[in-house]
Design a protein around this motif. Structure first.
Motif, PDB file in Angstrom:
ATOM      1  N   ALA A  50      26.872   2.933 -40.396  1.00  0.00           N
ATOM      2  CA  ALA A  50      26.615   4.357 -40.635  1.00  0.00           C
ATOM      3  C   ALA A  50      27.844   5.087 -41.165  1.00  0.00           C
ATOM      4  O   ALA A  50      27.725   6.104 -41.834  1.00  0.00           O
ATOM      5  CB  ALA A  50      26.120   5.027 -39.363  1.00  0.00           C
ATOM      6  N   CYS A  51      29.023   4.555 -40.882  1.00  0.00           N
ATOM      7  CA  CYS A  51      30.277   5.214 -41.257  1.00  0.00           C
ATOM      8  C   CYS A  51      30.915   4.613 -42.509  1.00  0.00           C
ATOM      9  O   CYS A  51      32.090   4.859 -42.783  1.00  0.00           O
ATOM     10  CB  CYS A  51      31.264   5.143 -40.090  1.00  0.00           C
ATOM     11  N   THR A  52      30.156   3.883 -43.299  1.00  0.00           N
ATOM     12  CA  THR A  52      30.700   3.188 -44.464  1.00  0.00           C
ATOM     13  C   THR A  52      31.296   4.150 -45.490  1.00  0.00           C
ATOM     14  O   THR A  52      30.659   5.133 -45.880  1.00  0.00           O
ATOM     15  CB  THR A  52      29.604   2.333 -45.135  1.00  0.00           C
ATOM     16  N   ILE A  53      32.508   3.840 -45.918  1.00  0.00           N
ATOM     17  CA  ILE A  53      33.184   4.554 -47.005  1.00  0.00           C
ATOM     18  C   ILE A  53      33.762   3.506 -47.953  1.00  0.00           C
ATOM     19  O   ILE A  53      33.775   2.324 -47.626  1.00  0.00           O
ATOM     20  CB  ILE A  53      34.303   5.490 -46.497  1.00  0.00           C
ATOM     21  N   LEU A  54      34.216   3.955 -49.112  1.00  0.00           N
ATOM     22  CA  LEU A  54      34.908   3.072 -50.043  1.00  0.00           C
ATOM     23  C   LEU A  54      36.401   3.364 -49.981  1.00  0.00           C
ATOM     24  O   LEU A  54      36.810   4.532 -50.040  1.00  0.00           O
ATOM     25  CB  LEU A  54      34.432   3.304 -51.481  1.00  0.00           C
ATOM     26  N   VAL A  75      39.985   6.978 -51.612  1.00  0.00           N
ATOM     27  CA  VAL A  75      38.899   6.981 -50.633  1.00  0.00           C
ATOM     28  C   VAL A  75      37.714   7.743 -51.202  1.00  0.00           C
ATOM     29  O   VAL A  75      37.871   8.837 -51.753  1.00  0.00           O
ATOM     30  CB  VAL A  75      39.365   7.636 -49.304  1.00  0.00           C
ATOM     31  N   VAL A  76      36.522   7.161 -51.064  1.00  0.00           N
ATOM     32  CA  VAL A  76      35.294   7.819 -51.523  1.00  0.00           C
ATOM     33  C   VAL A  76      34.311   7.836 -50.361  1.00  0.00           C
ATOM     34  O   VAL A  76      34.060   6.807 -49.729  1.00  0.00           O
ATOM     35  CB  VAL A  76      34.670   7.093 -52.734  1.00  0.00           C
ATOM     36  N   PRO A  85      26.746   8.611 -61.464  1.00  0.00           N
ATOM     37  CA  PRO A  85      25.402   8.276 -61.951  1.00  0.00           C
ATOM     38  C   PRO A  85      24.667   7.253 -61.077  1.00  0.00           C
ATOM     39  O   PRO A  85      23.482   7.430 -60.779  1.00  0.00           O
ATOM     40  CB  PRO A  85      25.652   7.722 -63.352  1.00  0.00           C
ATOM     41  N   LEU A  86      25.349   6.204 -60.644  1.00  0.00           N
ATOM     42  CA  LEU A  86      24.706   5.217 -59.779  1.00  0.00           C
ATOM     43  C   LEU A  86      24.401   5.825 -58.409  1.00  0.00           C
ATOM     44  O   LEU A  86      23.333   5.590 -57.851  1.00  0.00           O
ATOM     45  CB  LEU A  86      25.581   3.966 -59.629  1.00  0.00           C
ATOM     46  N   GLY A  87      25.313   6.623 -57.900  1.00  0.00           N
ATOM     47  CA  GLY A  87      25.072   7.294 -56.622  1.00  0.00           C
ATOM     48  C   GLY A  87      23.844   8.195 -56.684  1.00  0.00           C
ATOM     49  O   GLY A  87      23.022   8.216 -55.765  1.00  0.00           O
ATOM     50  N   THR A 106      21.237   6.509 -43.838  1.00  0.00           N
ATOM     51  CA  THR A 106      21.156   6.560 -45.294  1.00  0.00           C
ATOM     52  C   THR A 106      22.511   6.654 -45.989  1.00  0.00           C
ATOM     53  O   THR A 106      22.747   5.911 -46.949  1.00  0.00           O
ATOM     54  CB  THR A 106      20.212   7.697 -45.746  1.00  0.00           C
ATOM     55  N   PRO A 107      23.427   7.521 -45.556  1.00  0.00           N
ATOM     56  CA  PRO A 107      24.720   7.558 -46.262  1.00  0.00           C
ATOM     57  C   PRO A 107      25.428   6.200 -46.276  1.00  0.00           C
ATOM     58  O   PRO A 107      25.962   5.792 -47.315  1.00  0.00           O
ATOM     59  CB  PRO A 107      25.533   8.594 -45.479  1.00  0.00           C
ATOM     60  N   GLY A 108      25.406   5.502 -45.164  1.00  0.00           N
ATOM     61  CA  GLY A 108      26.042   4.183 -45.116  1.00  0.00           C
ATOM     62  C   GLY A 108      25.352   3.186 -46.026  1.00  0.00           C
ATOM     63  O   GLY A 108      26.011   2.391 -46.714  1.00  0.00           O
ATOM     64  N   PHE A 109      24.013   3.217 -46.050  1.00  0.00           N
ATOM     65  CA  PHE A 109      23.272   2.326 -46.940  1.00  0.00           C
ATOM     66  C   PHE A 109      23.557   2.646 -48.402  1.00  0.00           C
ATOM     67  O   PHE A 109      23.705   1.735 -49.225  1.00  0.00           O
ATOM     68  CB  PHE A 109      21.764   2.418 -46.678  1.00  0.00           C
ATOM     69  N   VAL A 110      23.621   3.909 -48.746  1.00  0.00           N
ATOM     70  CA  VAL A 110      23.894   4.285 -50.135  1.00  0.00           C
ATOM     71  C   VAL A 110      25.302   3.839 -50.537  1.00  0.00           C
ATOM     72  O   VAL A 110      25.499   3.291 -51.628  1.00  0.00           O
ATOM     73  CB  VAL A 110      23.694   5.801 -50.365  1.00  0.00           C
ATOM     74  N   MET A 111      26.270   4.026 -49.647  1.00  0.00           N
ATOM     75  CA  MET A 111      27.642   3.593 -49.945  1.00  0.00           C
ATOM     76  C   MET A 111      27.700   2.078 -50.154  1.00  0.00           C
ATOM     77  O   MET A 111      28.284   1.596 -51.119  1.00  0.00           O
ATOM     78  CB  MET A 111      28.601   3.999 -48.820  1.00  0.00           C
TER      79      MET A 111
END
Length: 156
Positions: A50-54, A75-76, A85-87, A106-111
């Motif tokens: 759930a806390c995924t970042i780049l 950091v993103v 665009p992909l996001g 959802t935010p973690g899955f999208v990342m």
């Protein structure tokens, strides 16, 4: 009381500097110190995603990363994908395919999906499934999530 450390990094494309406790997690920094609440606290143990970042282009569980480890890095967060665009395709595809229910994961899955599709632009369903296996969802199951990611990939 923790030692305070000055750090500077790029956050969602913008130079950012702040003073943080040496023991603060990147997740706490994003949510509490900076106010970006899209990144979620799930398990606090790096098990749910759930806390995924780049960080420098690689996905990281921000609950396990110290804020001081962001110093000098790129950091993103989910907010940073708003103009990507992909996001944007991923966000729209998750909605279109009903891949969100409570939306907490959802935010973690999208990342993570963004990372998977950036690394492997022609990912097949199995690659997508394997690529997001570290992210957990308690509501929708994974079928619609995998379909949404695959549809966003094929819309390139």
């Amino acid at each position: 009381m923790s030692v305070m450390v000055d750090i500077a990094f790029r956050l969602n494309g913008v130079g950012t500097s702040l003073r943080v406790p040496a023991t603060m997690s990147a997740l706490e920094m994003m949510r509490d110190a900076i106010g970006l609440t899209g990144t979620k606290y799930g398990c606090g143990e790096g098990e749910c995603g759930a806390c995924t970042i780049l960080v420098d282009g690689t996905t990281v569980n921000s609950c396990l990363l110290f804020a001081v480890d962001c110093d000098g890095r790129d950091v993103v967060t989910i907010e940073g994908l708003a103009t990507d665009p992909l996001g944007e395709r991923l966000r729209a595809s998750f909605v279109e395919h009903g891949a969100v229910q409570c939306g907490f994961c959802t935010p973690g899955f999208v990342m993570q999906s963004h990372h998977v599709l950036t690394r492997s632009p022609n990912a097949d369903t199995e690659e997508v499934r394997r690529g997001v296996e570290g992210n957990l969802c308690r509501c929708t199951g994974y079928k619609k999530i995998i379909e949404a990611i695959s549809a966003a990939e094929s819309a390139r």
